[in-house]
Design an enzyme around this catalytic site. Sequence first.
Site, PDB file in Angstrom:
ATOM      1  N   GLY A 173       0.804  -1.218   0.000  1.00 38.89           N
ATOM      2  CA  GLY A 173       0.000   0.000   0.000  1.00 38.89           C
ATOM      3  C   GLY A 173       0.829   1.255   0.000  1.00 38.89           C
ATOM      4  O   GLY A 173       1.386   1.664  -1.013  1.00 38.89           O
ATOM      5  N   GLY A 174       0.905   1.922   1.163  1.00 41.24           N
ATOM      6  CA  GLY A 174       1.543   3.223   1.236  1.00 41.24           C
ATOM      7  C   GLY A 174       0.597   4.315   0.772  1.00 41.24           C
ATOM      8  O   GLY A 174      -0.562   4.074   0.412  1.00 41.24           O
ATOM      9  N   GLU A 231      -3.616   3.351   3.988  1.00 40.42           N
ATOM     10  CA  GLU A 231      -3.778   4.748   4.385  1.00 40.42           C
ATOM     11  C   GLU A 231      -4.994   5.381   3.698  1.00 40.42           C
ATOM     12  O   GLU A 231      -4.862   5.862   2.594  1.00 40.42           O
ATOM     13  CB  GLU A 231      -2.513   5.530   4.037  1.00 40.42           C
ATOM     14  CG  GLU A 231      -1.257   4.952   4.683  1.00 40.42           C
ATOM     15  CD  GLU A 231      -0.011   5.764   4.382  1.00 40.42           C
ATOM     16  OE1 GLU A 231      -0.115   6.971   4.078  1.00 40.42           O
ATOM     17  OE2 GLU A 231       1.071   5.196   4.438  1.00 40.42           O
ATOM     18  N   ASP A 311       5.189  13.890  10.494  1.00 31.72           N
ATOM     19  CA  ASP A 311       4.163  14.520   9.645  1.00 31.72           C
ATOM     20  C   ASP A 311       3.027  15.098  10.480  1.00 31.72           C
ATOM     21  O   ASP A 311       1.895  15.216   9.999  1.00 31.72           O
ATOM     22  CB  ASP A 311       3.600  13.542   8.605  1.00 31.72           C
ATOM     23  CG  ASP A 311       4.585  13.242   7.491  1.00 31.72           C
ATOM     24  OD1 ASP A 311       5.638  13.897   7.434  1.00 31.72           O
ATOM     25  OD2 ASP A 311       4.303  12.344   6.682  1.00 31.72           O
ATOM     26  N   TRP A 451      11.273   5.925   8.680  1.00 36.29           N
ATOM     27  CA  TRP A 451      10.982   6.214   7.266  1.00 36.29           C
ATOM     28  C   TRP A 451      11.987   7.273   6.824  1.00 36.29           C
ATOM     29  O   TRP A 451      11.992   8.362   7.370  1.00 36.29           O
ATOM     30  CB  TRP A 451       9.556   6.735   7.067  1.00 36.29           C
ATOM     31  CG  TRP A 451       9.338   7.052   5.619  1.00 36.29           C
ATOM     32  CD1 TRP A 451       9.556   8.254   4.993  1.00 36.29           C
ATOM     33  CD2 TRP A 451       8.916   6.147   4.602  1.00 36.29           C
ATOM     34  NE1 TRP A 451       9.309   8.147   3.656  1.00 36.29           N
ATOM     35  CE2 TRP A 451       8.909   6.864   3.382  1.00 36.29           C
ATOM     36  CE3 TRP A 451       8.568   4.796   4.591  1.00 36.29           C
ATOM     37  CZ2 TRP A 451       8.548   6.274   2.170  1.00 36.29           C
ATOM     38  CZ3 TRP A 451       8.203   4.214   3.394  1.00 36.29           C
ATOM     39  CH2 TRP A 451       8.182   4.947   2.201  1.00 36.29           C
TER      40      TRP A 451
END
Length: 614
Positions: A173-174, A231, A311, A451
């Site tokens: 995914g991502g 996500e 984030d 990440w």
Amino acid sequence: MELQHSRAASNAGRRKRRTVVASLAALAVAGAGAFTALATSANAEEPEAGTTAVNGYRNVAYFTQWGVYGRDYQVKDIVDAGIADELTHINYAFGNIHHETLECFEANKAQGEGPNGSDGAGDAYADYGKSYTAAESVSGVADSWDQPLAGSFNQLKQLKEQNPDLKVMISLGGWTWSKNFSLAAATPESRANFVSSCVDQYIKGNLPVIDGRGGEGAAAGVFDGFDIDWEWPGSQNGAEGNHVDPENDAANFKALLAEFRSQLDAYGAQTGEHYELSAFLPANPEDIAAGGWNDPEIFDSLDFGNLQGYDLHGAWDADLTGHQGNLYPDPADPREPSRQFSIEESLAEYTGNGVDPAQLTLGMAMYGRGWTGATRSDAWGSATGAAPGTYEAGNEDYDILKNLGTEYFDEQVGAAWRYDGTQWWSLDTPQSVTQKARWIKDQGLSGAMWWELSGDETGDLPAVVAAEFGSGDPGPDPTDDPTDEPTDEPTDDPTGPPADDCTSAPWDAAAVYTGGDTASHGGHEWEARWWTQGETPGGADVWADLGACSGDPGPDPTGDPGTGDCPAAWTAGTAYTGGDEAEYGGHVWRAKWWTQGDTPGAGEWGPWEDLGAC
């Protein structure tokens, strides 16, 4: 928008940077309510490498599919940075879901024309087609033209051969490739078919033949499990064009994880392996609620989850600088409360709902988010827009930012940043990740996640965290060697040494206990090793048996007087299948399904059934 998890697959070129690995030594921490300007360089000793550096904690890092192009970051760079033996897991990002078959697939097709451009896109060339020279290869041997497996998959396989404790997960995914998750998870039939296709392709290694590479079993042994990076289920905060079912995604997501667990265990029963299942967890309470991410029952399927710790803020708010990965709430944050975030508050969304912190890692970034036109050095000042970035405005690698301007750190907020008089960048630094690593230990979390690796080519940040994990008591979920148990584990004698009369209050299933708290249960005193709720003393590893409350052994918790006839003792290195019996702690335990290394009685939903004393 806050908490975007943008992972741009840019192939823009940049010159490789290779410097001497030097981790920062212990730095002075700012006093209460203040921040400190730090020198831009420091002398330090390199932390010791080796499996002892992990000390029972996970150290998970993402390796990106597209990084082998413009970023010129190869698997061998992990070895060159000296951190291969300081990582427990590498998550390969990403695998896609086909828009027609709703299956895992491989293809050489660039991002397409449809919404978010993900339909049918894939990069089989980077995965297993690209040839590596001897100098580029982990093994030091060049790829041949006719070998079925090349590319990053083969390099990761070579890395595992050199580091047998390392687990490699395929992340599905991502941000860009979550479009079709909702459709694949929608029905029992679609879930079963989707998971089966993924197991076949990545675990069994049956790759499609593309340009002479691939074939049946070509990738067998590369991957040890799946990382689910959806996500976000049930939420419109994902990429534009994602399929979202707000009413059913949460339940379907939970069922999808159960399907992965079931099929992985079934195949593991044939191979004698335990295949792991992890997930990338959102930090935004809205996304957590929409997808049911903090439902403790999903962790019956997951081995662990990686909590997004970055984030939290960025240049999508173009005129306001601020922290993207602050550990604690910042009282100076001028935004309305619903737009203020912190790692501490995000973690509470999970643990406050009953999720065991030992099943969570904290995600940290190897990049910064920044603004230009900033007029002051402290946070929450005005700016004129996103700072320039190599691949994306407002986003830059740690390698580039670590020497920009002056570094600042606020211990009370748990945040670091750099400012050069115009550009203001929020990022993690060796000092901030040291604080976070200590917080991880204090909270009983199982480790860290990163990440992503190409942003810190010299491995400064994961090396600092591994060194911190290597000091003190072992972590709550050892991964290097499941047979190497902490010395304070309960012994095979469930009664323990005699102790004084019970002084602790009786254990209460509804009560929350943190590390060091004690309770009495079954005639014994028990001490919590980390946060727990509802886990029965004697039936979960979270509880250390301090011994009987008096000189007598106390009542057997099951009320079973025992038979005196015990099967062979349980050993962590033995694989058991459903129906097998073993003795542990004076009890007979029957395996419900295939298991290896899972201690009998370690959890309410574990693979062992207690048949009583023997």
